[in-house]
Design a protein around this motif. Structure first.
Motif, PDB file in Angstrom:
ATOM      1  N   GLY A   7     -20.272  -0.715  31.870  1.00  5.79           N
ATOM      2  CA  GLY A   7     -20.120  -2.048  32.457  1.00  5.79           C
ATOM      3  C   GLY A   7     -18.774  -2.581  31.989  1.00  5.79           C
ATOM      4  N   ALA A   8     -17.894  -2.829  32.930  1.00  3.98           N
ATOM      5  CA  ALA A   8     -16.539  -3.234  32.524  1.00  3.98           C
ATOM      6  C   ALA A   8     -16.079  -4.420  33.351  1.00  3.98           C
ATOM      7  CB  ALA A   8     -15.579  -2.060  32.641  1.00  3.98           C
ATOM      8  N   GLY A   9     -16.712  -5.568  33.111  1.00  2.00           N
ATOM      9  CA  GLY A   9     -16.336  -6.810  33.786  1.00  2.00           C
ATOM     10  C   GLY A   9     -15.463  -7.660  32.877  1.00  2.00           C
ATOM     11  N   ASN A  10     -15.751  -8.969  32.852  1.00  2.00           N
ATOM     12  CA  ASN A  10     -14.887  -9.907  32.125  1.00  2.00           C
ATOM     13  C   ASN A  10     -14.768  -9.606  30.633  1.00  2.00           C
ATOM     14  OD1 ASN A  10     -14.182 -11.692  34.294  1.00  2.00           O
ATOM     15  ND2 ASN A  10     -16.325 -12.329  34.299  1.00  2.00           N
ATOM     16  N   MET A  11     -15.928  -9.454  29.967  1.00  2.00           N
ATOM     17  CA  MET A  11     -15.869  -9.301  28.502  1.00  2.00           C
ATOM     18  C   MET A  11     -15.349  -7.930  28.107  1.00  2.00           C
ATOM     19  SD  MET A  11     -16.120 -11.007  25.771  1.00  2.00           S
ATOM     20  CE  MET A  11     -15.020 -10.103  24.710  1.00  2.00           C
ATOM     21  N   ALA A  12     -15.837  -6.881  28.785  1.00  2.00           N
ATOM     22  CA  ALA A  12     -15.353  -5.532  28.438  1.00  2.00           C
ATOM     23  C   ALA A  12     -13.854  -5.431  28.705  1.00  2.00           C
ATOM     24  CB  ALA A  12     -16.124  -4.484  29.236  1.00  2.00           C
ATOM     25  N   ALA A  33     -17.652   0.784  36.174  1.00  2.00           N
ATOM     26  CA  ALA A  33     -17.815  -0.455  36.955  1.00  2.00           C
ATOM     27  C   ALA A  33     -18.233  -0.026  38.351  1.00  2.00           C
ATOM     28  CB  ALA A  33     -16.511  -1.234  36.990  1.00  2.00           C
ATOM     29  N   ARG A  34     -18.998  -0.896  38.996  1.00  2.00           N
ATOM     30  CA  ARG A  34     -19.460  -0.509  40.342  1.00  2.00           C
ATOM     31  C   ARG A  34     -18.377  -0.714  41.383  1.00  2.00           C
ATOM     32  NH1 ARG A  34     -24.794  -3.965  40.891  1.00  2.00           N
ATOM     33  NH2 ARG A  34     -23.245  -5.475  40.260  1.00  2.00           N
ATOM     34  N   ARG A  35     -17.599  -1.792  41.248  1.00  2.00           N
ATOM     35  CA  ARG A  35     -16.605  -2.095  42.282  1.00  2.00           C
ATOM     36  C   ARG A  35     -15.363  -1.222  42.131  1.00  2.00           C
ATOM     37  NH1 ARG A  35     -14.713  -7.180  41.248  1.00  2.00           N
ATOM     38  NH2 ARG A  35     -15.691  -6.999  39.223  1.00  2.00           N
ATOM     39  N   PRO A  36     -14.969  -0.526  43.236  1.00  2.00           N
ATOM     40  CA  PRO A  36     -13.797   0.359  43.145  1.00  2.00           C
ATOM     41  C   PRO A  36     -12.540  -0.395  42.725  1.00  2.00           C
ATOM     42  CG  PRO A  36     -14.896   0.579  45.290  1.00  2.00           C
ATOM     43  CD  PRO A  36     -15.602  -0.518  44.558  1.00  2.00           C
ATOM     44  N   SER A  67     -22.077  -3.172  27.998  1.00  2.00           N
ATOM     45  CA  SER A  67     -21.464  -4.442  28.405  1.00  2.00           C
ATOM     46  C   SER A  67     -21.770  -4.795  29.856  1.00  2.00           C
ATOM     47  CB  SER A  67     -19.954  -4.412  28.143  1.00  2.00           C
ATOM     48  OG  SER A  67     -19.411  -3.147  28.364  1.00  2.00           O
ATOM     49  N   VAL A  68     -22.992  -4.458  30.268  1.00  2.00           N
ATOM     50  CA  VAL A  68     -23.467  -4.942  31.569  1.00  2.00           C
ATOM     51  C   VAL A  68     -24.192  -6.272  31.341  1.00  2.00           C
ATOM     52  CG1 VAL A  68     -23.670  -2.693  32.715  1.00  2.00           C
ATOM     53  CG2 VAL A  68     -25.603  -3.585  31.389  1.00  2.00           C
ATOM     54  N   LYS A  69     -24.578  -6.922  32.420  1.00  2.00           N
ATOM     55  CA  LYS A  69     -25.340  -8.171  32.302  1.00  2.00           C
ATOM     56  C   LYS A  69     -26.724  -7.865  31.703  1.00  2.00           C
ATOM     57  CE  LYS A  69     -22.748 -11.253  34.535  1.00  2.00           C
ATOM     58  NZ  LYS A  69     -22.025 -12.252  33.714  1.00  2.00           N
ATOM     59  N   MET A  94     -24.442  -7.412  24.818  1.00  2.00           N
ATOM     60  CA  MET A  94     -25.232  -8.182  25.792  1.00  2.00           C
ATOM     61  C   MET A  94     -25.957  -9.352  25.122  1.00  2.00           C
ATOM     62  SD  MET A  94     -26.773  -5.101  28.114  1.00  2.00           S
ATOM     63  CE  MET A  94     -27.550  -4.259  26.757  1.00  2.00           C
ATOM     64  N   ALA A  95     -25.819 -10.523  25.713  1.00  2.00           N
ATOM     65  CA  ALA A  95     -26.478 -11.711  25.160  1.00  2.00           C
ATOM     66  C   ALA A  95     -27.989 -11.550  25.256  1.00  2.00           C
ATOM     67  CB  ALA A  95     -26.035 -12.950  25.933  1.00  2.00           C
ATOM     68  N   GLY A  96     -28.667 -11.921  24.179  1.00  2.00           N
ATOM     69  CA  GLY A  96     -30.115 -12.086  24.216  1.00  2.00           C
ATOM     70  C   GLY A  96     -30.956 -10.820  24.102  1.00  2.00           C
TER      71      GLY A  96
HETATM   72  N1  NDP Z   1     -18.094 -13.133  29.441  1.00  2.00           N
HETATM   73  C1  NDP Z   1     -18.137 -13.418  28.146  1.00  2.00           C
HETATM   74  O1  NDP Z   1     -17.378 -14.265  27.643  1.00  2.00           O
HETATM   75  C2  NDP Z   1     -19.104 -12.702  27.247  1.00  2.00           C
HETATM   76  C3  NDP Z   1     -20.053 -11.848  27.756  1.00  2.00           C
HETATM   77  N2  NDP Z   1     -20.921 -11.189  26.902  1.00  2.00           N
HETATM   78  C4  NDP Z   1     -21.902 -10.246  27.446  1.00  2.00           C
HETATM   79  O2  NDP Z   1     -21.179  -9.215  28.081  1.00  2.00           O
HETATM   80  C5  NDP Z   1     -21.944  -8.698  29.153  1.00  2.00           C
HETATM   81  C6  NDP Z   1     -21.089  -8.659  30.397  1.00  2.00           C
HETATM   82  O3  NDP Z   1     -20.710  -9.973  30.737  1.00  2.00           O
HETATM   83  P1  NDP Z   1     -19.457 -10.228  31.675  1.00  2.00           P
HETATM   84  O4  NDP Z   1     -18.378  -9.282  31.326  1.00  2.00           O
HETATM   85  O5  NDP Z   1     -19.213 -11.671  31.624  1.00  2.00           O
HETATM   86  O6  NDP Z   1     -20.100  -9.824  33.090  1.00  2.00           O
HETATM   87  P2  NDP Z   1     -19.399  -9.196  34.378  1.00  2.00           P
HETATM   88  O7  NDP Z   1     -20.297  -9.457  35.525  1.00  2.00           O
HETATM   89  O8  NDP Z   1     -17.983  -9.641  34.466  1.00  2.00           O
HETATM   90  O9  NDP Z   1     -19.392  -7.629  34.054  1.00  2.00           O
HETATM   91  C7  NDP Z   1     -20.546  -6.829  34.155  1.00  2.00           C
HETATM   92  C8  NDP Z   1     -20.128  -5.393  34.388  1.00  2.00           C
HETATM   93  O10 NDP Z   1     -21.300  -4.610  34.575  1.00  2.00           O
HETATM   94  C9  NDP Z   1     -21.215  -3.921  35.813  1.00  2.00           C
HETATM   95  N3  NDP Z   1     -22.562  -3.854  36.409  1.00  2.00           N
HETATM   96  C10 NDP Z   1     -23.244  -4.860  36.956  1.00  2.00           C
HETATM   97  N4  NDP Z   1     -24.445  -4.425  37.413  1.00  2.00           N
HETATM   98  C11 NDP Z   1     -24.493  -3.131  37.123  1.00  2.00           C
HETATM   99  C12 NDP Z   1     -25.454  -2.153  37.328  1.00  2.00           C
HETATM  100  N5  NDP Z   1     -26.629  -2.408  37.945  1.00  2.00           N
HETATM  101  N6  NDP Z   1     -25.185  -0.902  36.909  1.00  2.00           N
HETATM  102  C13 NDP Z   1     -24.001  -0.629  36.303  1.00  2.00           C
HETATM  103  N7  NDP Z   1     -23.046  -1.531  36.101  1.00  2.00           N
HETATM  104  C14 NDP Z   1     -23.295  -2.766  36.493  1.00  2.00           C
HETATM  105  C15 NDP Z   1     -20.299  -4.724  36.680  1.00  2.00           C
HETATM  106  O11 NDP Z   1     -19.738  -3.926  37.688  1.00  2.00           O
HETATM  107  P3  NDP Z   1     -19.115  -4.627  39.019  1.00  2.00           P
HETATM  108  O12 NDP Z   1     -18.439  -5.888  38.586  1.00  2.00           O
HETATM  109  O13 NDP Z   1     -18.158  -3.626  39.514  1.00  2.00           O
HETATM  110  O14 NDP Z   1     -20.275  -4.906  39.893  1.00  2.00           O
HETATM  111  C16 NDP Z   1     -19.278  -5.170  35.635  1.00  2.00           C
HETATM  112  O15 NDP Z   1     -18.375  -4.115  35.383  1.00  2.00           O
HETATM  113  C17 NDP Z   1     -23.161  -9.595  29.320  1.00  2.00           C
HETATM  114  O16 NDP Z   1     -24.286  -8.932  28.829  1.00  2.00           O
HETATM  115  C18 NDP Z   1     -22.823 -10.825  28.497  1.00  2.00           C
HETATM  116  O17 NDP Z   1     -23.966 -11.383  27.923  1.00  2.00           O
HETATM  117  C19 NDP Z   1     -20.849 -11.343  25.559  1.00  2.00           C
HETATM  118  C20 NDP Z   1     -19.927 -12.167  25.015  1.00  2.00           C
HETATM  119  C21 NDP Z   1     -19.014 -12.966  25.791  1.00  2.00           C
END
Ligand code: NDP
Ligand code: A1CAB
Length: 272
Positions: A7-12, A33-36, A67-69, A94-96
């Motif tokens: 999982g590589a969104g905002n935090m990762a 990450a799911r999105r290309p 680091s997924v939701k 991951m929170a919680g």
């Molecule tokens: N944002 C923050 O400031 C903080 C976040 N966190 C924790 O970090 C984690 C991620 O948060 P954040 O980065 O904000 O979230 P994002 O939504 O930005 O990132 C989530 C990542 O997980 C991928 N993903 C989503 N669904 C799936 C799935 N079903 N299978 C595989 N990959 C999946 C997404 O891919 P794609 O986007 O391509 O769909 C994305 O790369 C959470 O658990 C949060 O609690 C902890 C501390 C701070």
């Protein structure tokens, strides 16, 4: 050492940016990450090895950062479990999500417990000013603790908390905390504009003021009340503002907000 971000969104991305800036070779990092377009961005900016499959991403990594939701934690853990190296160190940001749940979902057919460290980082990690709290489960060895600590210290400060129960409070304070600071800054910018300042000027004054205040406050030898007192001349401008904030319940409002975040953190695992 190979590091995988499942999982590589905002935090990762913030952690990857910080780690690469601190000298960790992007080639040692894999990310799913799911999105290309997100994969393309991570590859082009940081040179990381990108995957659409969480299992492929985690396969053979020494450190796996979950680091997924939280809502997709269980399905993701079950997906990667068969691909994990026997001695992989798992960091969950991951929170919680409690260690007990992670152990159950990741254990697959193993007889010994996985080494799991819960971490709560925040987004300023991307510029080397992160704050991460860590909690180690029983199976984590001293060298694995050192590894988790040094990885998170590479992007800011890191501290251990001895009791996992404190993680809801930690999440509410430092995990979500940057957003509270930005909200305050947004309100200051808007007020500055209402007072007639050009937008650019209001933004610059606000951003640099909060940066300076945070820099002063980073010295824990200086009490926050004392720093505030130094700005607040008797019968002056600051006193007018602070009195109004206090009379309107600013501290209690912030307290309620932080407690609300902690409550939400505690609710998350109940929704799985
Ligand atoms: N944002 C923050 O400031 C903080 C976040 N966190 C924790 O970090 C984690 C991620 O948060 P954040 O980065 O904000 O979230 P994002 O939504 O930005 O990132 C989530 C990542 O997980 C991928 N993903 C989503 N669904 C799936 C799935 N079903 N299978 C595989 N990959 C999946 C997404 O891919 P794609 O986007 O391509 O769909 C994305 O790369 C959470 O658990 C949060 O609690 C902890 C501390 C701070
Ligand atoms: O808002 C959230 O749930 C995550 C956890 C801490 C910061 N962002």
């Amino acid at each position: 050492m190979r590091i995988a971000f499942v999982g590589a969104g905002n935090m990762a991305s913030s952690l990857i940016a910080g780690m690469v800036a601190m000298g960790i070779d992007g080639g040692r990092i894999s990310a799913s990450a799911r999105r290309p377009e997100q994969r393309e961005l991570l590859k082009s900016c940081y040179g990381v090895d990108v995957h659409s499959s969480a299992g492929e991403c985690a396969a053979g990594a020494d450190v796996v950062i979950l680091s997924v939701k939280p809502q997709v934690a269980q399905v993701t853990c079950r997906e990667i479990a068969p691909h994990l190296s026997d001695d992989a160190l798992i960091l969950s940001i991951m929170a919680g999500i409690p260690v007990l749940n992670l152990l159950a979902w990741l254990n697959s057919s193993r007889t010994s417990a996985r080494a799991i460290v819960r971490c709560m980082p925040n987004t300023p990690a991307s510029v080397g000013f992160g704050m991460t709290a860590l909690y180690a489960s029983a199976a984590v060895s001293p060298s694995q603790k050192e590894c988790a600590y040094s990885l998170m210290s590479s992007v800011g400060r890191a501290i251990w908390v001895g009791d996992e129960c404190q993680f809801d409070a930690v999440t509410a304070l430092s995990g979500s905390g940057p957003a509270y600071a930005y909200l305050l800054m947004e309100a200051m910018v808007e007020a500055g504009k209402e007072l007639g300042l050009p937008s650019q000027v209001a933004e610059t004054l606000t951003r640099q003021t909060i940066l300076g205040a945070a820099q002063l406050a980073s010295d824990q030898g200086r009490a926050l009340q004392e720093l505030r007192r130094q700005v607040t001349s008797p019968h002056g401008t600051t006193e007018a503002a602070v009195n109004l904030l206090e009379a309107q319940g600013f501290k209690s409002l912030v307290g309620r907000a932080v407690r609300g975040a902690a409550r939400r953190s505690a609710e998350l695992p109940l929704e799985l």
